[in-house]
Scaffold this motif. Structure first.
Motif, PDB file in Angstrom:
ATOM      1  N   PHE A  24       0.758  -1.667   0.201  1.00  0.00           N
ATOM      2  CA  PHE A  24       0.298   0.339   0.262  1.00  0.00           C
ATOM      3  C   PHE A  24       1.110   1.625   0.037  1.00  0.00           C
ATOM      4  O   PHE A  24       1.789   1.047   0.371  1.00  0.00           O
ATOM      5  CB  PHE A  24      -0.930   0.479   1.437  1.00  0.00           C
ATOM      6  CG  PHE A  24      -1.805  -1.098   1.541  1.00  0.00           C
ATOM      7  CD1 PHE A  24      -3.301  -1.553   0.409  1.00  0.00           C
ATOM      8  CD2 PHE A  24      -1.152  -2.336   2.182  1.00  0.00           C
ATOM      9  CE1 PHE A  24      -3.849  -2.093   0.624  1.00  0.00           C
ATOM     10  CE2 PHE A  24      -2.340  -3.066   2.150  1.00  0.00           C
ATOM     11  CZ  PHE A  24      -3.253  -3.591   1.935  1.00  0.00           C
ATOM     12  N   ARG A  25       0.375   2.597  -0.795  1.00  0.00           N
ATOM     13  CA  ARG A  25       0.688   3.642  -0.553  1.00  0.00           C
ATOM     14  C   ARG A  25       0.013   5.167  -1.072  1.00  0.00           C
ATOM     15  O   ARG A  25      -0.905   4.439  -1.932  1.00  0.00           O
ATOM     16  CB  ARG A  25       2.234   3.848  -2.041  1.00  0.00           C
ATOM     17  CG  ARG A  25       1.486   4.046  -3.508  1.00  0.00           C
ATOM     18  CD  ARG A  25       2.644   3.307  -4.503  1.00  0.00           C
ATOM     19  NE  ARG A  25       2.123   3.823  -5.667  1.00  0.00           N
ATOM     20  CZ  ARG A  25       2.504   2.958  -6.821  1.00  0.00           C
ATOM     21  NH1 ARG A  25       4.217   2.552  -6.596  1.00  0.00           N
ATOM     22  NH2 ARG A  25       2.457   2.865  -7.988  1.00  0.00           N
ATOM     23  N   MET A  26       0.432   5.661  -0.196  1.00  0.00           N
ATOM     24  CA  MET A  26      -0.756   7.201  -0.565  1.00  0.00           C
ATOM     25  C   MET A  26       0.168   7.458  -1.880  1.00  0.00           C
ATOM     26  O   MET A  26       1.385   7.840  -1.723  1.00  0.00           O
ATOM     27  CB  MET A  26       0.316   8.028  -0.066  1.00  0.00           C
ATOM     28  CG  MET A  26       0.372   7.821   2.102  1.00  0.00           C
ATOM     29  SD  MET A  26      -1.643   7.088   2.604  1.00  0.00           S
ATOM     30  CE  MET A  26      -2.480   8.630   2.419  1.00  0.00           C
ATOM     31  N   ALA A  27      -1.009   8.058  -2.836  1.00  0.00           N
ATOM     32  CA  ALA A  27      -1.214   8.772  -4.439  1.00  0.00           C
ATOM     33  C   ALA A  27      -1.607   9.529  -3.921  1.00  0.00           C
ATOM     34  O   ALA A  27      -1.299  10.333  -3.357  1.00  0.00           O
ATOM     35  CB  ALA A  27      -2.391   7.457  -4.855  1.00  0.00           C
ATOM     36  N   ASP A  28      -0.871  10.091  -5.240  1.00  0.00           N
ATOM     37  CA  ASP A  28      -0.675  11.907  -5.228  1.00  0.00           C
ATOM     38  C   ASP A  28      -1.900  12.829  -4.982  1.00  0.00           C
ATOM     39  O   ASP A  28      -2.286  13.320  -4.359  1.00  0.00           O
ATOM     40  CB  ASP A  28      -0.327  11.884  -6.522  1.00  0.00           C
ATOM     41  CG  ASP A  28       1.441  11.719  -6.769  1.00  0.00           C
ATOM     42  OD1 ASP A  28       1.866  11.986  -5.924  1.00  0.00           O
ATOM     43  OD2 ASP A  28       1.519  11.875  -8.307  1.00  0.00           O
ATOM     44  N   ASP A  29      -3.477  11.484  -5.250  1.00  0.00           N
ATOM     45  CA  ASP A  29      -4.438  12.503  -3.668  1.00  0.00           C
ATOM     46  C   ASP A  29      -4.577  12.667  -2.995  1.00  0.00           C
ATOM     47  O   ASP A  29      -5.980  12.760  -2.903  1.00  0.00           O
ATOM     48  CB  ASP A  29      -5.824  11.517  -5.060  1.00  0.00           C
ATOM     49  CG  ASP A  29      -5.308  10.241  -5.390  1.00  0.00           C
ATOM     50  OD1 ASP A  29      -4.986   9.773  -4.571  1.00  0.00           O
ATOM     51  OD2 ASP A  29      -6.758   9.830  -5.302  1.00  0.00           O
ATOM     52  N   GLY A  30      -3.800  11.618  -2.202  1.00  0.00           N
ATOM     53  CA  GLY A  30      -3.897  11.464  -0.941  1.00  0.00           C
ATOM     54  C   GLY A  30      -4.128  10.164  -0.308  1.00  0.00           C
ATOM     55  O   GLY A  30      -4.660  10.230   1.024  1.00  0.00           O
ATOM     56  N   ARG A  31      -4.945   9.388  -1.072  1.00  0.00           N
ATOM     57  CA  ARG A  31      -5.592   8.116  -1.020  1.00  0.00           C
ATOM     58  C   ARG A  31      -4.652   7.370  -1.461  1.00  0.00           C
ATOM     59  O   ARG A  31      -3.603   7.093  -2.165  1.00  0.00           O
ATOM     60  CB  ARG A  31      -6.816   7.495  -1.412  1.00  0.00           C
ATOM     61  CG  ARG A  31      -8.138   8.822  -1.350  1.00  0.00           C
ATOM     62  CD  ARG A  31      -9.621   8.870  -2.323  1.00  0.00           C
ATOM     63  NE  ARG A  31     -10.032   9.539  -1.405  1.00  0.00           N
ATOM     64  CZ  ARG A  31     -11.364  10.238  -1.658  1.00  0.00           C
ATOM     65  NH1 ARG A  31     -11.896   9.249  -2.899  1.00  0.00           N
ATOM     66  NH2 ARG A  31     -12.439  10.908  -1.586  1.00  0.00           N
ATOM     67  N   VAL A  32      -4.288   6.101  -0.971  1.00  0.00           N
ATOM     68  CA  VAL A  32      -4.073   5.123  -0.794  1.00  0.00           C
ATOM     69  C   VAL A  32      -4.591   3.913  -1.796  1.00  0.00           C
ATOM     70  O   VAL A  32      -4.846   3.973  -2.389  1.00  0.00           O
ATOM     71  CB  VAL A  32      -4.408   3.976   0.678  1.00  0.00           C
ATOM     72  CG1 VAL A  32      -4.457   2.635  -0.044  1.00  0.00           C
ATOM     73  CG2 VAL A  32      -3.183   4.456   1.525  1.00  0.00           C
ATOM     74  N   GLU A  33      -3.348   3.438  -2.508  1.00  0.00           N
ATOM     75  CA  GLU A  33      -3.304   2.705  -3.829  1.00  0.00           C
ATOM     76  C   GLU A  33      -2.260   1.151  -3.747  1.00  0.00           C
ATOM     77  O   GLU A  33      -1.686   1.309  -2.806  1.00  0.00           O
ATOM     78  CB  GLU A  33      -2.880   3.527  -4.719  1.00  0.00           C
ATOM     79  CG  GLU A  33      -1.782   3.703  -5.344  1.00  0.00           C
ATOM     80  CD  GLU A  33      -1.143   4.579  -6.600  1.00  0.00           C
ATOM     81  OE1 GLU A  33      -2.034   5.137  -7.031  1.00  0.00           O
ATOM     82  OE2 GLU A  33      -0.248   4.691  -6.781  1.00  0.00           O
ATOM     83  N   ALA A  34      -3.545  -0.052  -3.967  1.00  0.00           N
ATOM     84  CA  ALA A  34      -1.918  -0.765  -4.425  1.00  0.00           C
ATOM     85  C   ALA A  34      -1.019  -1.230  -5.327  1.00  0.00           C
ATOM     86  O   ALA A  34      -1.428  -0.128  -6.496  1.00  0.00           O
ATOM     87  CB  ALA A  34      -3.321  -2.147  -4.364  1.00  0.00           C
ATOM     88  N   CYS A  35       0.209  -1.165  -4.414  1.00  0.00           N
ATOM     89  CA  CYS A  35       1.551  -0.848  -5.385  1.00  0.00           C
ATOM     90  C   CYS A  35       1.586  -2.129  -5.954  1.00  0.00           C
ATOM     91  O   CYS A  35       2.552  -2.497  -6.636  1.00  0.00           O
ATOM     92  CB  CYS A  35       2.119  -0.383  -4.759  1.00  0.00           C
ATOM     93  SG  CYS A  35       3.340  -0.315  -3.622  1.00  0.00           S
ATOM     94  N   THR A  36       1.665  -3.818  -5.924  1.00  0.00           N
ATOM     95  CA  THR A  36       1.818  -4.633  -6.098  1.00  0.00           C
ATOM     96  C   THR A  36       0.779  -5.501  -6.226  1.00  0.00           C
ATOM     97  O   THR A  36      -0.860  -5.409  -5.723  1.00  0.00           O
ATOM     98  CB  THR A  36       2.824  -5.405  -5.105  1.00  0.00           C
ATOM     99  OG1 THR A  36       1.880  -5.800  -3.896  1.00  0.00           O
ATOM    100  CG2 THR A  36       4.081  -5.204  -5.055  1.00  0.00           C
ATOM    101  N   ASP A  37       0.609  -7.043  -7.653  1.00  0.00           N
ATOM    102  CA  ASP A  37      -0.543  -7.048  -7.609  1.00  0.00           C
ATOM    103  C   ASP A  37      -0.201  -8.124  -8.803  1.00  0.00           C
ATOM    104  O   ASP A  37       0.623  -7.978  -9.891  1.00  0.00           O
ATOM    105  CB  ASP A  37      -1.411  -7.106  -8.858  1.00  0.00           C
ATOM    106  CG  ASP A  37      -2.913  -7.536  -9.128  1.00  0.00           C
ATOM    107  OD1 ASP A  37      -2.302  -8.541  -8.601  1.00  0.00           O
ATOM    108  OD2 ASP A  37      -3.208  -6.818 -10.166  1.00  0.00           O
ATOM    109  N   PRO A  38       0.363  -9.408  -8.181  1.00  0.00           N
ATOM    110  CA  PRO A  38      -0.035 -10.066  -6.685  1.00  0.00           C
ATOM    111  C   PRO A  38       0.738  -9.728  -5.565  1.00  0.00           C
ATOM    112  O   PRO A  38       1.279  -9.338  -5.947  1.00  0.00           O
ATOM    113  CB  PRO A  38      -0.321 -11.041  -6.498  1.00  0.00           C
ATOM    114  CG  PRO A  38       1.510 -11.974  -7.179  1.00  0.00           C
ATOM    115  CD  PRO A  38       0.931 -10.448  -8.892  1.00  0.00           C
ATOM    116  N   VAL A  39      -0.438  -9.118  -4.769  1.00  0.00           N
ATOM    117  CA  VAL A  39       0.925  -9.692  -2.732  1.00  0.00           C
ATOM    118  C   VAL A  39       1.779 -10.733  -2.932  1.00  0.00           C
ATOM    119  O   VAL A  39       1.746 -12.140  -3.440  1.00  0.00           O
ATOM    120  CB  VAL A  39      -0.339  -9.603  -1.865  1.00  0.00           C
ATOM    121  CG1 VAL A  39       0.425  -9.856  -0.559  1.00  0.00           C
ATOM    122  CG2 VAL A  39      -0.871  -8.719  -1.721  1.00  0.00           C
ATOM    123  N   PRO A  40       2.859 -10.165  -2.901  1.00  0.00           N
ATOM    124  CA  PRO A  40       4.010 -10.978  -2.430  1.00  0.00           C
ATOM    125  C   PRO A  40       4.062 -12.221  -1.855  1.00  0.00           C
ATOM    126  O   PRO A  40       3.288 -11.749  -0.234  1.00  0.00           O
ATOM    127  CB  PRO A  40       5.137 -10.093  -2.576  1.00  0.00           C
ATOM    128  CG  PRO A  40       5.112  -8.446  -3.108  1.00  0.00           C
ATOM    129  CD  PRO A  40       3.823  -8.770  -2.721  1.00  0.00           C
TER     130      PRO A  40
END
Ligand code: SF4
Length: 62
Positions: A24-40
């Motif tokens: 999980f990381r904070m995106a530019d809009d201030g909300r979280v996005e998933a940064c990996t697919d699949p989850v390691p």
């Protein structure tokens, strides 16, 4: 295992990104996005912990 977030409901508390920054990381809009697919595999436990602790329950990990 895949992590998804109902981003409209995210209140930007940052808890998931600090609990499991691999997924999980904070995106530019201030909300979280998933940064990996699949989850390691090594991050599955912490991703589930982030899901369980999200105060607005917008994270799905399955
Ligand atoms: S824990 Fe939930 S509300 Fe907080 S930043 Fe993550 S997705 Fe958003």
């Amino acid at each position: 295992m895949k992590a998804t977030i109902d981003r409209k409901g995210c209140i930007s508390c940052g808890l998931c990104a600090s609990t499991c920054p691999v997924v999980f990381r904070m995106a530019d809009d201030g909300r979280v996005e998933a940064c990996t697919d699949p989850v390691p595999e090594s991050a599955e436990d912490t991703a589930a912990e982030a899901r369980d602790n999200c105060p607005v329950s917008v994270i799905t990990v399955e």
